[in-house]
Write a protein that holds these residues in place. Structure first.
Motif, PDB file in Angstrom:
ATOM      1  N   MET A  97       2.862  -4.177 -20.878  1.00  0.00           N
ATOM      2  CA  MET A  97       2.887  -3.255 -19.915  1.00  0.00           C
ATOM      3  C   MET A  97       3.685  -3.782 -18.750  1.00  0.00           C
ATOM      4  O   MET A  97       3.451  -5.021 -18.524  1.00  0.00           O
ATOM      5  N   ASP A  98       4.767  -3.086 -18.091  1.00  0.00           N
ATOM      6  CA  ASP A  98       5.572  -3.615 -17.234  1.00  0.00           C
ATOM      7  C   ASP A  98       4.749  -3.299 -15.572  1.00  0.00           C
ATOM      8  O   ASP A  98       4.421  -2.115 -15.165  1.00  0.00           O
ATOM      9  N   LEU A  99       4.223  -4.370 -15.046  1.00  0.00           N
ATOM     10  CA  LEU A  99       3.539  -4.487 -14.071  1.00  0.00           C
ATOM     11  C   LEU A  99       4.074  -5.040 -12.696  1.00  0.00           C
ATOM     12  O   LEU A  99       3.461  -5.375 -11.625  1.00  0.00           O
ATOM     13  N   SER A 100       5.581  -5.028 -12.659  1.00  0.00           N
ATOM     14  CA  SER A 100       6.348  -5.833 -11.933  1.00  0.00           C
ATOM     15  C   SER A 100       6.454  -4.962 -10.586  1.00  0.00           C
ATOM     16  O   SER A 100       6.560  -5.631  -9.713  1.00  0.00           O
ATOM     17  N   TRP A 101       6.099  -3.893 -10.525  1.00  0.00           N
ATOM     18  CA  TRP A 101       6.182  -2.888  -9.370  1.00  0.00           C
ATOM     19  C   TRP A 101       4.900  -2.934  -8.338  1.00  0.00           C
ATOM     20  O   TRP A 101       5.041  -2.845  -7.360  1.00  0.00           O
ATOM     21  N   VAL A 102       3.915  -3.751  -9.066  1.00  0.00           N
ATOM     22  CA  VAL A 102       2.547  -3.561  -8.315  1.00  0.00           C
ATOM     23  C   VAL A 102       2.758  -4.581  -7.038  1.00  0.00           C
ATOM     24  O   VAL A 102       2.417  -4.225  -5.845  1.00  0.00           O
ATOM     25  N   LYS A 103       3.231  -5.931  -6.976  1.00  0.00           N
ATOM     26  CA  LYS A 103       3.241  -6.843  -6.080  1.00  0.00           C
ATOM     27  C   LYS A 103       4.172  -6.134  -4.962  1.00  0.00           C
ATOM     28  O   LYS A 103       3.601  -6.055  -3.729  1.00  0.00           O
ATOM     29  N   PRO A 104       5.526  -5.677  -5.112  1.00  0.00           N
ATOM     30  CA  PRO A 104       6.054  -4.960  -3.981  1.00  0.00           C
ATOM     31  C   PRO A 104       5.295  -3.778  -3.174  1.00  0.00           C
ATOM     32  O   PRO A 104       5.230  -3.810  -2.238  1.00  0.00           O
ATOM     33  N   LEU A 105       4.545  -3.252  -4.057  1.00  0.00           N
ATOM     34  CA  LEU A 105       3.743  -1.948  -3.665  1.00  0.00           C
ATOM     35  C   LEU A 105       2.591  -2.641  -2.653  1.00  0.00           C
ATOM     36  O   LEU A 105       2.556  -2.065  -1.605  1.00  0.00           O
ATOM     37  N   LEU A 106       1.932  -3.446  -2.968  1.00  0.00           N
ATOM     38  CA  LEU A 106       0.727  -3.932  -2.559  1.00  0.00           C
ATOM     39  C   LEU A 106       1.361  -4.847  -1.087  1.00  0.00           C
ATOM     40  O   LEU A 106       0.531  -4.618  -0.236  1.00  0.00           O
ATOM     41  N   ASP A 107       2.284  -5.331  -1.187  1.00  0.00           N
ATOM     42  CA  ASP A 107       2.860  -6.081  -0.272  1.00  0.00           C
ATOM     43  C   ASP A 107       3.286  -5.159   0.921  1.00  0.00           C
ATOM     44  O   ASP A 107       3.473  -5.614   2.149  1.00  0.00           O
ATOM     45  N   SER A 108       3.736  -4.199   0.590  1.00  0.00           N
ATOM     46  CA  SER A 108       4.220  -2.978   1.474  1.00  0.00           C
ATOM     47  C   SER A 108       2.888  -2.419   2.249  1.00  0.00           C
ATOM     48  O   SER A 108       3.209  -1.519   3.107  1.00  0.00           O
ATOM     49  N   VAL A 109       1.805  -2.605   1.855  1.00  0.00           N
ATOM     50  CA  VAL A 109       0.680  -2.005   2.488  1.00  0.00           C
ATOM     51  C   VAL A 109       0.121  -2.331   3.756  1.00  0.00           C
ATOM     52  O   VAL A 109       0.254  -3.597   3.969  1.00  0.00           O
ATOM     53  N   PRO A 110       0.275  -1.606   4.644  1.00  0.00           N
ATOM     54  CA  PRO A 110       0.058  -2.178   6.182  1.00  0.00           C
ATOM     55  C   PRO A 110      -1.525  -2.538   6.046  1.00  0.00           C
ATOM     56  O   PRO A 110      -2.451  -1.942   5.616  1.00  0.00           O
ATOM     57  N   THR A 111      -1.616  -3.723   7.004  1.00  0.00           N
ATOM     58  CA  THR A 111      -3.020  -4.238   7.073  1.00  0.00           C
ATOM     59  C   THR A 111      -3.013  -4.768   8.701  1.00  0.00           C
ATOM     60  O   THR A 111      -2.278  -4.878   9.127  1.00  0.00           O
TER      61      THR A 111
ATOM     62  N   SER B  71      -4.785   7.569   0.420  1.00  0.00           N
ATOM     63  CA  SER B  71      -6.013   6.984   0.915  1.00  0.00           C
ATOM     64  C   SER B  71      -5.719   6.625   2.496  1.00  0.00           C
ATOM     65  O   SER B  71      -6.628   6.679   3.175  1.00  0.00           O
ATOM     66  N   ILE B  72      -4.707   6.032   2.748  1.00  0.00           N
ATOM     67  CA  ILE B  72      -4.197   5.474   4.031  1.00  0.00           C
ATOM     68  C   ILE B  72      -4.322   6.520   5.106  1.00  0.00           C
ATOM     69  O   ILE B  72      -4.628   6.693   6.264  1.00  0.00           O
ATOM     70  N   ASN B  73      -3.431   7.595   4.557  1.00  0.00           N
ATOM     71  CA  ASN B  73      -2.952   8.713   5.539  1.00  0.00           C
ATOM     72  C   ASN B  73      -3.964   9.772   5.638  1.00  0.00           C
ATOM     73  O   ASN B  73      -4.234  10.263   6.820  1.00  0.00           O
ATOM     74  N   GLU B  74      -4.586  10.051   4.679  1.00  0.00           N
ATOM     75  CA  GLU B  74      -5.791  11.413   4.645  1.00  0.00           C
ATOM     76  C   GLU B  74      -7.145  10.640   4.965  1.00  0.00           C
ATOM     77  O   GLU B  74      -7.838  11.059   5.734  1.00  0.00           O
ATOM     78  N   ARG B  75      -7.329   9.498   4.186  1.00  0.00           N
ATOM     79  CA  ARG B  75      -8.930   9.236   4.213  1.00  0.00           C
ATOM     80  C   ARG B  75      -9.051   8.019   4.914  1.00  0.00           C
ATOM     81  O   ARG B  75     -10.114   7.632   5.349  1.00  0.00           O
ATOM     82  N   LYS B  76      -8.031   7.496   5.682  1.00  0.00           N
ATOM     83  CA  LYS B  76      -8.119   6.193   6.553  1.00  0.00           C
ATOM     84  C   LYS B  76      -8.901   5.174   6.035  1.00  0.00           C
ATOM     85  O   LYS B  76      -9.356   4.369   6.754  1.00  0.00           O
ATOM     86  N   VAL B  77      -8.554   4.848   4.765  1.00  0.00           N
ATOM     87  CA  VAL B  77      -8.883   3.514   4.321  1.00  0.00           C
ATOM     88  C   VAL B  77      -8.020   2.341   4.762  1.00  0.00           C
ATOM     89  O   VAL B  77      -6.885   2.668   5.015  1.00  0.00           O
ATOM     90  N   LYS B  78      -8.709   1.439   4.894  1.00  0.00           N
ATOM     91  CA  LYS B  78      -8.113   0.052   5.361  1.00  0.00           C
ATOM     92  C   LYS B  78      -7.340  -0.394   4.301  1.00  0.00           C
ATOM     93  O   LYS B  78      -7.737  -0.500   3.133  1.00  0.00           O
ATOM     94  N   GLY B  79      -6.095  -0.866   4.759  1.00  0.00           N
ATOM     95  CA  GLY B  79      -5.200  -1.547   3.798  1.00  0.00           C
ATOM     96  C   GLY B  79      -5.733  -2.672   3.219  1.00  0.00           C
ATOM     97  O   GLY B  79      -5.228  -2.746   1.865  1.00  0.00           O
ATOM     98  N   ALA B  80      -6.233  -3.375   3.614  1.00  0.00           N
ATOM     99  CA  ALA B  80      -6.802  -4.653   3.113  1.00  0.00           C
ATOM    100  C   ALA B  80      -7.973  -4.240   2.009  1.00  0.00           C
ATOM    101  O   ALA B  80      -7.840  -5.091   0.871  1.00  0.00           O
ATOM    102  N   SER B  81      -8.737  -3.476   2.217  1.00  0.00           N
ATOM    103  CA  SER B  81      -9.724  -2.968   1.124  1.00  0.00           C
ATOM    104  C   SER B  81      -9.088  -2.385  -0.159  1.00  0.00           C
ATOM    105  O   SER B  81      -9.143  -2.801  -1.310  1.00  0.00           O
ATOM    106  N   LEU B  82      -7.850  -1.498   0.179  1.00  0.00           N
ATOM    107  CA  LEU B  82      -7.100  -1.110  -0.877  1.00  0.00           C
ATOM    108  C   LEU B  82      -6.416  -2.343  -1.583  1.00  0.00           C
ATOM    109  O   LEU B  82      -6.534  -2.175  -2.854  1.00  0.00           O
ATOM    110  N   GLN B  83      -5.877  -3.152  -0.995  1.00  0.00           N
ATOM    111  CA  GLN B  83      -5.167  -4.270  -1.516  1.00  0.00           C
ATOM    112  C   GLN B  83      -6.214  -5.159  -2.669  1.00  0.00           C
ATOM    113  O   GLN B  83      -5.970  -5.427  -3.835  1.00  0.00           O
TER     114      GLN B  83
END
Length: 486
Positions: A203-217, A172-184
């Motif tokens: 469900m193990d969702l512990s991976w979500v926060k590190p992933l979203l925190d790494s999104v450039p905004t 989404s970020i690299n190809e469609r140029k979606v803003k990181g804040a919108s994705l978050q």
């Protein structure tokens, strides 16, 4: 390009640009946008100008005559899978999650976690996009950053997977140029729903926060700069209804059709309305004037209602206690934060809007209806309630045509907010009520950036000059006292 432009229905764009650029490779996004601005000034709709722009960019791309990629090209392909086309098990699971989030009460759902229909629609669209990414993008692309997907996906636990969500974010970020804040924002909506629903507690969702925190905004400074580049001055916005009215009067004089004149009257009311009442676009397009529970009505103000009354209303009530006044009301579930905070809106309509409103309802709105009355204040070309896209296009067209720059309904709110703060420095409490924010912290967080270091310097300068002026007065009075003694 010129030879093909007629066939591609963008000849006027190509001819204009051929006069100002030697080759198609020299054409810039700004050039094409300027063509659209000129054509809207000449009378075509913003929607039609936007359509021809897209056709022209596709022609340049197909002729290999440009390296630029405007958003109309970047995001022209729809990749999502409609909910009705989901595998039966997954569809049933998504519908249940959406029902659980929207129900008035659901067991085990945290207080304040209920979704309004518009929020549930966002959640549904995101799920459709993620599944579409998994099926239509990952299954048909060899890009190295896309994950290998095991198809078919038949459950939400399969879909909300680190590999799939991570690949979706990256693409989404690299190809469609979606803003990181919108994705978050959207992904937090999905993950929160999964965490809250009893079926996904394991469900193990512990991976979500590190992933979203790494999104450039983007930084707040960049967002503010981009907004300022798109914005109009408040004085320009104030002048737009006057220009629409002049166009309406000219149409009446020239005996244009009743529908054309009525449409201009509605557009005049729409922009006039947004200047003192910068509502969210949903409240604008869904404002009801008919039905069992209208949002806009003329009635006596109940004595028990906690509502602030302007002086002219108080004087009228003193003369006639049975006087009726135009009022608007939105229940908790009809405001953005209402489901969480219980905010309800009850107000007297500002007097400058009343005359135009009554004229519109009596003389013009009946000409815009086609069949059954939808009950909404504003209607589209088919006489039905405005959609989100139609509201955005209408405001964009009117601001571009009469103000020289395209402004969306949400940016309109910012224009009004910043103008208020200029006239009433640091009065965030009143502004929070104008914008229907339930918490003043929200207002300060969004608009407090206007009160920055430069404001501190100006305040210090004023304070110093005030002190110096007082010092000079004391010094002069001291000299005058000495002279009197002598």
């Amino acid at each position: 390009v010129l030879a093909l432009a007629g066939e591609k229905k963008c000849a006027d764009v190509a001819k204009y640009l051929a006069r100002i650029r030697k080759t198609p490779h020299e054409i810039t996004i700004e050039d094409v946008d300027h063509w659209a601005y000129l054509r809207v000034q000449q009378g075509i709709s913003y929607e039609e100008a936007r359509r021809r722009k897209a056709l022209f960019w596709r022609l340049l791309r197909d002729c290999d005559c440009t390296e630029q990629t405007p958003m109309c090209i970047v995001r022209e392909k729809n990749y999502g899978v409609p909910l009705e086309q989901f595998p039966s098990g997954l569809k049933k699971e998504v519908l249940e999650l959406l029902r659980w989030k929207q129900a008035e009460y659901s067991v085990d759902r945290p207080k304040g976690a209920r979704h309004r229909p518009v929020t549930a629609k966002r959640l549904e669209e995101l799920i459709c996009q993620v599944l579409g990414f998994a099926i239509n993008v990952c299954g048909k692309s060899e890009a190295v950053y896309l994950p290998a997907i095991s198809l078919p996906i038949v459950s939400l636990t399969q879909l909300v997977d680190k590999q799939i969500i991570g690949g979706y974010v990256e693409w989404s970020i690299n190809e469609r140029k979606v803003k990181g804040a919108s994705l978050q924002r959207n992904l937090r909506l999905l993950v929160a729903a999964m965490r809250q629903h009893p079926s996904y507690k394991a469900m193990d969702l512990s991976w979500v926060k590190p992933l979203l925190d790494s999104v450039p905004t983007e930084s707040k400074a960049v967002v503010r700069r981009r907004k300022s580049e798109k914005s109009l001055d408040y004085t320009v916005v104030e002048s737009i209804p006057v220009k629409i009215r002049a166009e309406r009067l000219a149409a009446t004089k020239n005996k244009k059709g009743a529908n054309t004149i009525a449409r201009l009257a509605m557009e005049e009311l729409l922009i006039t309305w947004m200047i003192p009442l910068p509502w969210r676009q949903r409240n604008l397009r869904e404002c009801r004037i008919n039905g069992p529970e209208p949002n806009l009505f003329k009635r006596k103000i109940p004595p028990f209602l906690d509502i602030d009354k302007p002086e002219w209303v108080q004087l009228e009530e003193q003369k006639n206690p049975e006087s009726e006044f135009w009022q608007f009301r939105f229940k908790c579930e009809e405001t953005k934060t209402g489901t969480r905070t219980g905010i309800e809106i009850n107000c007297v309509l500002p007097r400058p809007l009343i005359g135009l409103l009554e004229q519109y309802l009596k003389e013009f709105r009946p000409h815009l209806l086609d069949g059954a009355d939808p009950g909404t204040l504003f209607v589209n070309e088919a006489g039905k309630p405005l959609t989100l896209a139609q509201t955005t296009i209408a405001v964009s067209h009117l601001t571009l045509r009469h103000g020289g720059r395209r402004v969306t309904p949400h940016l309109f709110r910012d224009i009004v907010a910043f103008a208020w703060l200029k006239a009433h420095p640091k009065d965030y409490l009143t502004l929070s009520k104008i914008l229907w924010h339930s918490d003043i912290k929200t207002t300060i967080e969004i608009y407090g950036s206007e009160f920055n270091a430069s404001c501190g310097v100006v305040a210090m300068e004023s304070w110093l000059e005030e002190r110096q002026a007082k010092s000079k007065v004391l010094e002069r009075e001291g000299r005058e006292g000495l002279n009197r003694k002598e």
